[in-house]
Motif scaffolding. Structure first.
Motif, mmCIF file in Angstrom:
data_model
loop_
_atom_site.group_PDB
_atom_site.id
_atom_site.type_symbol
_atom_site.label_atom_id
_atom_site.label_comp_id
_atom_site.label_asym_id
_atom_site.label_seq_id
_atom_site.Cartn_x
_atom_site.Cartn_y
_atom_site.Cartn_z
ATOM 1 N N TYR C 452 6.243 -24.060 -27.163
ATOM 2 C CA TYR C 452 5.782 -25.438 -27.047
ATOM 3 C C TYR C 452 6.817 -26.338 -26.369
ATOM 4 N N GLU C 479 3.867 -23.314 -32.651
ATOM 5 C CA GLU C 479 3.159 -22.600 -31.585
ATOM 6 C C GLU C 479 3.700 -21.195 -31.390
ATOM 7 N N HIS C 707 0.248 -30.596 -29.377
ATOM 8 C CA HIS C 707 0.476 -29.362 -30.130
ATOM 9 C C HIS C 707 -0.830 -28.589 -30.278
ATOM 10 N N ASN C 720 0.932 -32.512 -24.006
ATOM 11 C CA ASN C 720 2.317 -32.084 -23.843
ATOM 12 C C ASN C 720 2.756 -32.339 -22.408
#
Lengths: 277, 173, 751
Positions: C452, C479, C707, C720
């Motif tokens: 991530y 993640e 996320h 993200n």
């Protein structure tokens, strides 16, 4: 500030009206003794009848937001998710208020923003069930279990410092373990607000009484959770009636101002102006 | 007016509820049948076991408190009494396991009530007996909540009689 | 998550009536005894059983001193534990670093510990799904796989990565890697600004971020620093900022050069708007002016300074006009600030990670340090090396033949190619894929979530997929755990384990805070320190010989001996037992004198470049500025909803995730509209805030959104921004490169 005489008259009128309408409900409030918590000329220190107040020095505050998080931790303030928040269901006892600049082009001013604990609190006047009231030491209190959720107080509060529990707050799984056992959780359908960490004052008072001593100003200065957490020591708490206290001393600073002071609410939260040089 | 309406509803509900179920509530499942009367007769070096020996918060805190298992084991690591209670070994077994061994608090104030033992014991100088009755004669754990401790009218009556404060936030949150 | 519905007023009234009925009559008609947990009147009072409660009386409370673990600062905290449950964290007033203050991150620690989505025990991926496994089986399997690597003579195929910020776990894992024989030990610590430490190494020879003498300064110039908002020391800086303004009779002026209205700009007495990444040029311009205007005093004597001639040559062209051209700062402002700096000495100039996130981060840092040298700061207590903590070293590791051969192999990340880098992250995905049969077979990921939190995370997922056995020690379902890990050995959270935490460099003297477990472990987790020691025992000699301690706590205590040996500081107990007992009680050790390695000579730079931006400037006209928002710290806090409610910008809303762009740079875009941002490496859709307070030509986006795992509060919120960011490290330092990508705005409908 408006004419104090007119205000006290107004206030007496409201009290009389309240007594007539609400009957027995106002008894306790009458016993609580209105009149101590005006911010008039400070007298001798008297911790039996203090007026709790807070000075927030915006020239120390950096908006790091510790105070807002500390409050959530201490007072079991429920978190709502993004969907609810965007529908206005955010519950917040102390937040950050951004004020537009006075001159165009200047920077806006941010400030920690708790309940102002007005000496003359508009929210108290409209509560039909006496759930919210002024405590004898000047705190605008609320008894959660008495609230019927009419939200008149939210309409009346000129500062918007009251939040409504649109539903039963949920603490999923293990999250219930971290709740502060000293503060009751609120059920759905009630309004909640800052209490100046009344439970911490009460505890300190009892501890002091058991030890047979008076409250000390040093132990009050950073008593509420917001003040305790502040790395900048921008928030000072204490008795505004005690002229020697740090909070009363700071409240005499020429930089002082109160939010919406022209309304005559006489907040117990006093700000000291940000200084840029 | 609102109060009257509320009272009416309450009375109605009370009637329905009381008529609807007469069966008495079973007692809370305590880990052991605890006998207060034996414990207050226990002789120690400094005299007999006091209420505050096991409920230390009564004088200095909001909550009188119940002792942790480790505190029980200070005496009960070895069999006590003559003859020892047939179920005393449960304490030691729980100790060996590390728990759980939980006393159930039978009378609990509701969440919106704040009650401080220290204020009543150390400041107002009430005795345990004044509110709890003669616990020293109890041979079993209480089976149902003590209504005397849960009645706001009783609280207020005493507060008024003694000139103690009666503002809402003295006892509520 | 809760959804609003009609206010349950009728139910409230019914409840009120029932309440009036009295608890007794209500109890009388229950069918069975109702345990107090079900009491609806206050959830705060009624809690389900928790391990550790046996040691407490009812409502008994205890306070523990500990060390915060929520960011890289290492503040002292006090934890209130009632009946075995942690219910409050507050700053420790006695700790010299934070002196009672605590940040939003630190306060949210309870939400990490009691996160409902924490991992409850070890797991193994079987047929694609994570399945519970016993600790013994999990450790047995991992030890067998590790042993097989060494037997095949391929110890270098173990990759060990730690992002653990403060404490001795870094040292323990480094030692494990050494004894095992892998050179592939990756330093993932975000708080140890790689660029700043390299700049300090080049300037003073000490590879640690500097400490500043704030108390002496009369004038402070921030060069794009984030101060309170994004720093491993935001609590300390908050205190400093308040002190600068109101701590002394004479106010210290804080001037901030920055590209947007962040908390440092807000808190400055003067905010100078500057083009992002160009503050190094401003520093050179200021230095040039000072050396020209005060030739007698602003000398750089050869006894104190190396490279003065090169530096004079470097700053020559940075006239106020040239500086204005590069930075956007008015020429008059350049000379004015220079004169103010000079007149109000001692003056301090400082940079931090936000200033250094560009391709020229090293140049910017060295220019800032050089300006401090011109101002005399290095010799007047203004700026110096971080103090050293006198911990006792663990005994030397004896390395066997297998390990020697493994350690002799080249590092996978190619850190050797960068002059001063200890390790490099951004070369790894490609290196793993290119390594063929020498690619890592086992990866141990400690405090790391590369699937991530790294540039172009999709490529990190692909690279990790190529590793046979990916082991994560994360306590949370992040993640990397959810999507990549084959084996999960969840660590305790920081309130459940031991650690010795050196405070981030801030004070002139060294501070160590001890982290004691305040609560019993909530779940079937194990401290990773103990797990590593267990693995070492299972591997046998020589790894076991290098890690001989029976527990991580014992390993820590061996090093704390050093604090006793020096016979200084706040704890003077002589015996080992007394010393440790007092240390645990006081919670911290603090040196009683400054122990900064002296700055004997300052080496000045001879090069500077303006930041480079990647992507075709014609197609992608805007610069992307990903930033670490307040409360982000090292990015692990997405599961803590309190941190989502912070609103440190004037028009920011709680639970809002938006890009900020100047209205001039987004023609035709409405405020609040959802736009698509494209870079050469990816696209994201995000609402936009038109912000007058940001430099035109740039788009600022907070890190921390988007996320796909990490629990209910994190998943599905925001996007993200790392999906847009160009992969690859900074060319000179090997550091991560956040701010070097060009983007363009497309409208919502565009894909």
């Amino acid at each position: 500030m408006s004419d104090p005489k007119r205000r006290s008259l107004l206030k007496a009128g409201v009290a009389a009206l309240g007594a007539a309408v609400l009957g027995k409900q106002t008894e306790d409030r009458a016993e609580a003794g209105h009149g101590h918590h005006r911010s008039g000329p400070p007298g001798k220190a008297d911790h039996a009848h203090p007026r709790w107040g807070m000075v927030i020095d915006l020239d120390r505050c950096t908006l790091c937001s510790s105070c807002t998080t500390a409050c959530r931790q201490e007072n079991n303030v429920p978190s709502v998710g993004p969907d609810d928040d965007h529908r206005g269901a955010l519950i917040e006892w102390i937040g950050i208020l951004w004020q537009e600049p006075e001159q165009p082009g200047a920077l806006p001013t941010g400030m920690p923003f708790p309940c102002q604990h007005c000496a003359d609190a508009p929210c108290v006047k409209v509560c039909p069930v006496g759930a919210t009231f002024k405590s004898p030491d000047g705190i605008t209190m609320q008894i959660w279990d008495r609230c019927i959720g009419c939200r008149y107080c939210m309409v009346a509060c000129p500062y918007g410092r009251r939040s409504f529990n649109w539903e039963e707050p949920e603490w999923s799984g293990t999250q219930v373990q971290m709740l502060n056992p000293d503060v009751a959780t609120r059920p759905g359908g009630v309004v909640e607000k800052c209490t100046f960490c009344h439970h911490r004052i009460r505890r300190l008072r009892e501890d002091a009484a058991v030890e047979g001593r008076e409250l000390r100003d040093e132990e009050l200065q950073r008593l509420p959770a917001c003040a305790a957490a502040c790395p900048a020591e921008a928030i000072t708490f204490g008795d505004l009636h005690d002229p020697e206290s740090k909070v009363a001393t700071q409240a005499r600073d020429p930089r002082r101002f109160q939010l919406l002071d022209y309304l005559g609410t006489d907040p117990s939260v006093i700000y000291l102006k940000r200084d840029r040089r | 007016m609102r109060r009257a309406a509320l009272l009416a509803v309450t009375a109605l509900l009370a009637g329905v509820v009381l008529v609807g179920c007469r069966r008495p509530s079973p007692p809370p499942p305590q880990p052991l049948p605890f006998d207060h009367s034996i414990h207050v007769r226990v002789e120690l070096d400094q005299g007999t076991l006091q209420c505050t020996s096991c409920h230390p918060g009564a004088e200095r805190g909001a909550h009188a408190g119940l002792p942790a298992l480790a505190y029980c084991l200070r005496c009960h690591m070895r069999p006590q009494g003559d003859p020892p209670s047939p179920r005393e070994h449960l304490v030691r077994e729980a100790g060996a396991r590390g728990g759980p061994f939980r006393w159930i608090q039978v009378t609990r104030e509701p969440g919106h009530v704040y009650f401080s033992h220290a204020a009543h014991v150390s400041l107002a100088k009430l005795t345990c007996k004044d509110c709890h009755g003669d616990v020293t004669s109890w041979q079993a754990a209480p089976k149902a909540p003590n209504q005397r401790l849960l009645s706001m009218d009783r609280c207020l009556a005493c507060h008024r009689a003694r000139g103690a404060p009666t503002h809402c936030n003295t006892c509520h949150q | 998550m809760s959804r609003p519905r009609t206010p349950p007023l009728s139910r409230r009234q019914a409840l009120a009536a029932l309440g009036a009925l009295g608890a007794g009559s209500a109890a009388a008609c229950r069918k069975g005894w109702r345990p107090p947990e079900e009491d609806p009147t206050s959830i705060a009072l009624a809690k389900p059983y928790v391990a550790g409660a046996e040691a407490y009386g009812t409502r008994e409370e205890r306070w523990f001193r500990s060390a915060c673990g929520q960011c890289a600062a290492g503040c002292g905290i006090r934890v209130r534990v009632v009946e075995g449950r942690a219910v409050r964290i507050e700053g420790d007033r006695d700790n010299p670093l934070n002196q009672g203050g605590i940040g939003p991150r630190g306060l949210s620690g309870l939400q990490a510990v009691y996160d409902a989505d924490r991992l409850t025990g070890p797991m193994k991926r079987i047929d694609g799904a994570l399945t519970p496994i016993s600790w013994d089986d999990a450790l047995g399997e991992l030890a067998a796989s590790l042993a097989a690597l060494r037997e095949r003579g391929e110890p270098d195929r173990l990759l060990v990565w730690t992002g653990h910020e403060r404490g001795l776990m870094y040292d323990l894992l480094e030692r494990f890697s050494l004894a095992f024989g892998t050179p592939n030990f990756v330093d993932g610590r975000a708080g140890r600004s790689a660029v700043m430490t390299q700049a300090m190494a080049a300037t003073t020879g000490v590879a640690e971020v500097p400490v500043y003498g704030w108390a002496h300064a009369r004038y402070v110039l921030s060069l794009e620093a984030a101060l309170i908002e994004d720093s491993c020391q935001s609590v300390y800086f908050t205190r400093v900022a308040a002190q600068l303004r109101r701590g002394a009779a004479e106010r210290t002026r804080l001037v901030h050069a920055g590209a947007s209205l962040d908390l440092c700009a807000y808190n400055a007495d003067e905010w100078v708007r500057i083009r992002p990444g160009t503050s190094g040029a401003l520093a050179l311009g200021l230095a040039r002016h000072l050396m020209e205007a005060h030739p007698e005093e602003a000398t750089l004597p050869p006894s104190l300074v190396d490279g003065a001639d090169g530096f004079r040559a470097l700053v020559g062209p940075y006239t106020p006009d040239r500086v204005a051209e590069l930075t956007g700062v008015e020429p008059r402002a350049v000379t004015r600030i220079a004169e103010e700096l000079w007149a109000q000495r001692p003056a301090l100039v400082f940079v931090d990670e936000r200033s250094l996130a560009f391709t020229n981060g090293l140049d910017t840092a060295r220019a800032a340090l050089a300006l401090n040298a011109v101002l005399g700061g290095f010799w007047q207590g203004g700026i110096g090396n971080a103090p050293a903590l006198p911990l006792r070293d663990w005994p030397e590791v004896s390395v066997d033949a297998v390990a020697t051969a493994g350690l002799a192999r080249a590092r996978l990340d190619g850190a050797e190619r960068f002059a001063r880098a200890r390790s490099v992250h951004e070369t790894l995905p490609e290196a793993i894929e290119a390594a063929g049969d020498r690619a890592p077979a086992i990866a141990l990921l400690h405090h790391a979530n590369p699937a991530y939190a790294r540039q172009q995370p999709a490529r990190w997922r692909r690279a990790l997929d190529a590793i046979d056995l990916v082991v994560s020690f994360s306590p949370f379902l992040d993640e990397t755990v959810a999507e990549v890990a084959d084996l999960v050995l969840p660590d305790h959270t920081y309130l459940e384990r031991w650690e010795a935490v050196e405070a981030a460099p801030a004070l002139d003297r060294a501070v160590l805070t001890v982290r004691t477990p305040a609560i019993a472990p909530l779940h079937d987790t194990r401290a990773t320190g103990d797990v590593v020691l267990d693995l070492a025992r299972r591997l046998g000699a020589p790894v076991a010989d290098a890690l001989p301690w029976r527990s991580y706590r014992v390993a820590i205590e061996a090093r704390l001996e050093g604090l006793r040996d020096v016979r200084r500081g706040n704890i003077r107990a002589i015996s080992r037992h007394d010393f440790l007992a007092e240390l645990l009680e006081v919670g911290h050790w603090v040196d009683d004198e400054p122990a900064n390695p002296p700055v004997s000579k300052v080496v000045l730079p001879d090069r500077y470049e303006v930041p480079a931006w990647y992507g075709d400037a014609a197609r992608f006209p805007l610069g992307l500025l990903p930033y670490r928002p307040l409360g982000y710290a090292e990015g692990s806090g997405a599961n803590q909803p309190w941190l989502r409610l912070l609103r440190p910008r004037p028009d920011a809303q709680a639970w809002t995730f938006a890009a900020r762009v100047h209205p001039e740079s987004a023609p035709g875009v409405e405020d609040g509209e959802e736009i698509t941002l494209h870079s050469e490496w990816g696209s994201i859709r995000i609402p936009v805030v038109l912000d007058e307070w940001i430099e035109p030509g740039f788009v600022a986006i907070p890190l921390g959104g988007g996320h796909t795992a990490s629990g209910r509060w994190a998943r599905g919120f925001g996007v993200n921004v790392l999906d847009l960011v160009r992969p690859g490290p900074a060319a000179d330092t090997g550091a991560d490169l956040l701010c070097a990508t060009r983007v363009r705005i497309g409208h919502g409908g565009e894909s």
